[in-house]
Scaffold this active site. Structure first.
Site, short mmCIF file in Angstrom:
data_model
loop_
_atom_site.label_atom_id
_atom_site.label_comp_id
_atom_site.label_asym_id
_atom_site.label_seq_id
_atom_site.Cartn_x
_atom_site.Cartn_y
_atom_site.Cartn_z
CG ASP A 107 -15.70 -43.48 6.71
OD1 ASP A 107 -14.72 -43.29 5.95
OD2 ASP A 107 -15.84 -42.84 7.78
CD GLU A 118 -11.82 -36.41 0.45
OE1 GLU A 118 -10.77 -36.22 1.11
OE2 GLU A 118 -12.68 -37.26 0.75
#
Length: 277
Positions: free
Chosen positions: A75, A162
């Site tokens: 990613d 997150e």
């Protein structure tokens, strides 16, 4: 998946929410594509990792190590610059998620720059959205859909959620509110792209918000010093982000590397079932 959809519908009606205000800046931000030097993966070889990759700050893996898995991917964001996808694919990159958006007014230029090249090289690619707690899930879903086209064959979208301790947003919702906002965001993207988003998260966020209640959700879990079974006991997962300091041929600077939690055959089945149609 049926359990997940049922959970989402219950979550949507559980709590009525209001937004805390605007984004971090006054207007859209497109950032700047970085141009880091390519690192030599062989010079940073690390035990426990596939031999074709490296790590500039390796963990001393033992037991269930990343190299036990057959399918790996990356990613990335603007910080990796323009990626040489043919080189990355030849080195064993089997999939990639690229950061596309954040909040309700931020764009990462790495997605637009790199997604076409990944597709041309035959690397399955998708986009991820970094969640911002001072925007409503509806605003953020709309922003993502405005900037990420529905491309048949692409990977499902990802909700990256997150705690961000450097964020200008200091709102920290209670667990039920968090799960409800996630449900609202995921439901909108599911209807638009025709496939449920994958949920990326970290050990502290998962524990703080009791994400184990999300039965049927598909997780991409970060844990860079232990196997997911140690950091997320009892949780099913499809993807494991095992380093944030990886070195991959064709990719500039450090990059996150991930493993798919199954065989090459199960990876093919997953792609067939989960790619956008």
């Amino acid at each position: 998946m049926g359990q997940y959809l049922a959970w989402m519908m219950m979550g949507v009606s559980a709590v009525a929410l209001t937004a805390c205000g605007g984004g971090r800046d006054s207007g859209p931000s497109r950032g700047r594509l970085m141009a880091p030097d390519k690192l030599n993966a062989a010079a940073f070889s690390a035990s426990g990792l596939p031999s074709r990759f490296g790590d500039t700050a390796p963990h001393e893996w033992d037991g269930l190590v990343p190299a036990l898995y057959s399918v790996h991917g990356i990613d990335a964001a603007r910080y990796q610059g323009m990626i040489d996808w043919s080189t990355a694919r030849n080195a064993g990159v089997s999939f990639a998620w690229l950061k596309a958006t954040e909040g309700g007014d931020h764009i990462d230029p790495g997605f637009v720059a790199n997604a076409p090249g990944a597709r041309s090289a035959g690397v399955p690619v998708g986009a991820y959205h970094f969640y911002y707690f001072c925007r409503t899930p509806e605003e953020q879903a709309k922003w993502f859909m405005q900037n990420v086209p529905h491309v048949p064959g692409d990977l499902p979208p990802v909700l990256d959620i997150e705690w961000n301790h450097q964020s200008s947003c200091k709102r920290k919702p209670d667990p039920l509110t968090v799960r409800t906002e996630m449900a609202r965001f995921v439901n909108i993207l599911n209807k638009h792209y025709g496939t449920l988003p994958v949920i990326y998260t970290t050990p502290d966020f998962y524990a703080d918000n009791d994400l184990g209640q999300m039965h049927g959700a598909e997780f991409w879990l970060r844990t860079v010093a232990a196997h997911p079974s140690e950091r997320y006991p009892g949780e099913d997962w499809s993807f494991w982000q095992y380093t944030g300091t990886g070195v991959v041929p064709g990719v500039g600077g450090n990059v996150d590397i991930n493993a798919f939690g199954g065989s090459p055959e199960s990876w093919s089945r997953w792609l067939s079932a989960r790619r956008q149609s």
